[in-house]
Scaffold this motif. Structure first.
Motif, PDB file in Angstrom:
ATOM      1  N   LEU A 113      33.717  35.924 -12.996  1.00  0.00           N
ATOM      2  CA  LEU A 113      33.390  37.141 -12.258  1.00  0.00           C
ATOM      3  C   LEU A 113      32.304  36.902 -11.214  1.00  0.00           C
ATOM      4  O   LEU A 113      32.320  37.515 -10.143  1.00  0.00           O
ATOM      5  N   GLN A 114      31.366  36.010 -11.515  1.00  0.00           N
ATOM      6  CA  GLN A 114      30.333  35.682 -10.519  1.00  0.00           C
ATOM      7  C   GLN A 114      30.944  34.972  -9.319  1.00  0.00           C
ATOM      8  O   GLN A 114      30.523  35.197  -8.178  1.00  0.00           O
ATOM      9  N   ALA A 115      31.935  34.127  -9.567  1.00  0.00           N
ATOM     10  CA  ALA A 115      32.575  33.372  -8.488  1.00  0.00           C
ATOM     11  C   ALA A 115      33.579  34.217  -7.704  1.00  0.00           C
ATOM     12  O   ALA A 115      33.957  33.849  -6.585  1.00  0.00           O
ATOM     13  N   ASN A 116      34.000  35.337  -8.301  1.00  0.00           N
ATOM     14  CA  ASN A 116      34.990  36.201  -7.656  1.00  0.00           C
ATOM     15  C   ASN A 116      34.485  37.651  -7.702  1.00  0.00           C
ATOM     16  O   ASN A 116      35.012  38.480  -8.444  1.00  0.00           O
ATOM     17  N   PRO A 117      33.458  37.963  -6.917  1.00  0.00           N
ATOM     18  CA  PRO A 117      32.785  39.263  -7.029  1.00  0.00           C
ATOM     19  C   PRO A 117      33.653  40.459  -6.669  1.00  0.00           C
ATOM     20  O   PRO A 117      33.315  41.590  -7.039  1.00  0.00           O
ATOM     21  N   LEU A 118      34.757  40.247  -5.961  1.00  0.00           N
ATOM     22  CA  LEU A 118      35.633  41.363  -5.619  1.00  0.00           C
ATOM     23  C   LEU A 118      36.580  41.725  -6.763  1.00  0.00           C
ATOM     24  O   LEU A 118      37.241  42.764  -6.715  1.00  0.00           O
ATOM     25  N   CYS A 119      36.652  40.886  -7.771  1.00  0.00           N
ATOM     26  CA  CYS A 119      37.496  41.169  -8.930  1.00  0.00           C
ATOM     27  C   CYS A 119      36.771  42.110  -9.896  1.00  0.00           C
ATOM     28  O   CYS A 119      35.560  42.013 -10.075  1.00  0.00           O
ATOM     29  N   VAL A 120      37.518  43.004 -10.531  1.00  0.00           N
ATOM     30  CA  VAL A 120      36.919  43.954 -11.461  1.00  0.00           C
ATOM     31  C   VAL A 120      36.940  43.439 -12.893  1.00  0.00           C
ATOM     32  O   VAL A 120      36.254  43.986 -13.765  1.00  0.00           O
ATOM     33  N   ALA A 121      37.721  42.376 -13.140  1.00  0.00           N
ATOM     34  CA  ALA A 121      37.842  41.843 -14.504  1.00  0.00           C
ATOM     35  C   ALA A 121      38.235  40.377 -14.449  1.00  0.00           C
ATOM     36  O   ALA A 121      38.799  39.897 -13.462  1.00  0.00           O
ATOM     37  N   ALA A 122      37.913  39.688 -15.535  1.00  0.00           N
ATOM     38  CA  ALA A 122      38.310  38.289 -15.701  1.00  0.00           C
ATOM     39  C   ALA A 122      38.987  38.135 -17.049  1.00  0.00           C
ATOM     40  O   ALA A 122      38.556  38.740 -18.041  1.00  0.00           O
ATOM     41  N   ILE A 123      40.038  37.336 -17.093  1.00  0.00           N
ATOM     42  CA  ILE A 123      40.728  37.062 -18.342  1.00  0.00           C
ATOM     43  C   ILE A 123      40.852  35.551 -18.504  1.00  0.00           C
ATOM     44  O   ILE A 123      40.675  34.790 -17.555  1.00  0.00           O
ATOM     45  N   ALA A 124      41.137  35.133 -19.732  1.00  0.00           N
ATOM     46  CA  ALA A 124      41.353  33.711 -19.994  1.00  0.00           C
ATOM     47  C   ALA A 124      42.511  33.578 -20.984  1.00  0.00           C
ATOM     48  O   ALA A 124      43.146  34.566 -21.364  1.00  0.00           O
ATOM     49  N   VAL A 125      42.771  32.367 -21.392  1.00  0.00           N
ATOM     50  CA  VAL A 125      43.960  32.058 -22.175  1.00  0.00           C
ATOM     51  C   VAL A 125      43.636  32.093 -23.665  1.00  0.00           C
ATOM     52  O   VAL A 125      42.520  31.762 -24.081  1.00  0.00           O
ATOM     53  N   VAL A 126      44.609  32.493 -24.460  1.00  0.00           N
ATOM     54  CA  VAL A 126      44.464  32.581 -25.906  1.00  0.00           C
ATOM     55  C   VAL A 126      45.393  31.580 -26.579  1.00  0.00           C
ATOM     56  O   VAL A 126      46.570  31.497 -26.245  1.00  0.00           O
ATOM     57  N   LYS A 127      44.853  30.826 -27.522  1.00  0.00           N
ATOM     58  CA  LYS A 127      45.678  29.931 -28.325  1.00  0.00           C
ATOM     59  C   LYS A 127      46.338  30.741 -29.434  1.00  0.00           C
ATOM     60  O   LYS A 127      45.682  31.460 -30.177  1.00  0.00           O
ATOM     61  N   ASN A 128      47.646  30.618 -29.539  1.00  0.00           N
ATOM     62  CA  ASN A 128      48.411  31.366 -30.539  1.00  0.00           C
ATOM     63  C   ASN A 128      49.170  30.374 -31.410  1.00  0.00           C
ATOM     64  O   ASN A 128      50.292  29.972 -31.080  1.00  0.00           O
ATOM     65  N   PRO A 129      48.601  29.951 -32.522  1.00  0.00           N
ATOM     66  CA  PRO A 129      49.218  28.901 -33.339  1.00  0.00           C
ATOM     67  C   PRO A 129      50.594  29.267 -33.891  1.00  0.00           C
ATOM     68  O   PRO A 129      51.380  28.385 -34.216  1.00  0.00           O
ATOM     69  N   SER A 130      50.892  30.558 -33.990  1.00  0.00           N
ATOM     70  CA  SER A 130      52.162  30.960 -34.602  1.00  0.00           C
ATOM     71  C   SER A 130      53.342  30.874 -33.647  1.00  0.00           C
ATOM     72  O   SER A 130      54.491  30.900 -34.074  1.00  0.00           O
ATOM     73  N   LYS A 131      53.067  30.763 -32.332  1.00  0.00           N
ATOM     74  CA  LYS A 131      54.161  30.768 -31.368  1.00  0.00           C
ATOM     75  C   LYS A 131      54.196  29.471 -30.556  1.00  0.00           C
ATOM     76  O   LYS A 131      55.043  28.623 -30.748  1.00  0.00           O
ATOM     77  N   VAL A 132      53.278  29.356 -29.623  1.00  0.00           N
ATOM     78  CA  VAL A 132      53.214  28.175 -28.767  1.00  0.00           C
ATOM     79  C   VAL A 132      51.768  27.711 -28.739  1.00  0.00           C
ATOM     80  O   VAL A 132      50.902  28.285 -29.371  1.00  0.00           O
TER      81      VAL A 132
END
Length: 305
Positions: A113-132
């Protein structure tokens, strides 16, 4: 809108954790949040949403780091809003009460969010052991830690039933988080979808192509409420947001198709489970946004399936 924080001291980040009946799982999650390699200031706001399994007995304030708020059971969406209302951080990071946060989660989302101040939110990736190995938005192709900005996140929500951030692995600017969580309190299911839909109405979202959370396969809302209830709430969210946005014409066909197709799958299960309030809401939107000639077909398909 810049709602005043109930607690006046300001921090860089507040982590909001809604919890209901997580006696056996919560401590390992809290430990992961307490062990963040974050250079800024942060707190953990845990909202006990009327747990009945003894979870509340293990929750205690820790000076300067953990605050526990207790309320009668109102659902995850209302618990998130309570947490946001008490948050001292300029940025609110969400973490489900059964998902382990990697040590760099806060730093990764905060930096995005600091690097992209025009964005209202930041998301990241989730590890899901049951699927992939990992669950990420479709536009993430490589796990290289790069920033990928989606300037039109509304397109995702008008075309899909699932949220853009898996397992609520999202950081949101506080005023936007307050607005979106307040608007989501009605949703006993698909509340993550509706919350993120509301966030997307406010601007761009940046995704970090890096795993920051590990998903726990347990008794989530979809399991408890049922897939058809989840789908029904998602249809209601679609219609509500479409109307709130002034019914933008570029999304009209998507709304029509999704409500026609989705309604045919949920009408009968909602009737059998006697969820008449949801059934009425789905039927109202079906009448409002479906083609008139398609309504008898939708009802017939639902009854005969």
């Amino acid at each position: 809108m810049n709602p005043k924080c109930i607690d006046q001291e300001k921090l860089d980040v507040s982590i909001v954790v809604p919890v209901f009946n997580r006696y056996e799982r919560l401590q390992i999650v809290v430990d992961s949040l307490m062990s963040q390699d974050f250079t800024g200031s942060y707190e953990i706001v845990i909202v006990d949403d009327g747990s009945t399994d003894g979870t509340g007995n293990n929750l205690h304030d820790v000076d300067g780091k953990i605050r526990v708020i207790r309320q009668e059971n109102q659902g995850a969406a209302a618990a998130r809003h309570t947490g946001v209302a008490h948050a001292k951080g300029d940025i609110v990071v969400f973490n489900d009460s059964d998902d382990i946060a990697y040590p760099d989660k806060l730093q990764v989302l905060f930096d995005a969010l600091q690097a992209n101040p025009l964005c209202v939110a930041a998301i990241a990736v989730v590890k899901n052991p049951s699927k992939v190995d990992w669950s990420a938005p479709l536009w993430v192709k490589e796990m290289d830690g790069s920033y990928l900005v989606n300037n039109a996140p509304l397109d995702h929500f008008f075309d899909n039933y699932y949220p853009i951030a898996a397992a609520m692995n999202i950081a949101v600017k506080r005023d936007i988080a307050f607005f979106a969580s307040k608007e989501s309190e009605y949703y006993r299911a698909a509340n993550d979808f509706h919350f993120q839909f509301k966030v997307a109405t406010k601007g761009a979202i940046v995704c970090v192509s890096k795993i920051t959370n590990e998903y726990f396969v347990g008794q989530g809302i979809t399991t408890v409420q049922g897939i058809h209830t989840q789908a029904a709430y998602a249809l209601i969210s679609l219609a509500d947001n479409y109307s709130a946005l002034g019914k933008p014409p570029q999304f009209a066909l998507s709304v029509q198709k999704r409500i026609e197709n989705g309604s045919s799958h949920v009408l009968k299960p909602l009737l059998k489970s006697r969820k008449f309030g949801l059934l009425f809401a789905v039927c109202k939107n079906m009448l409002r946004y479906s083609r008139l000639k398609q309504i008898p077909r939708t009802v017939w398909w639902a009854i005969s399936s």
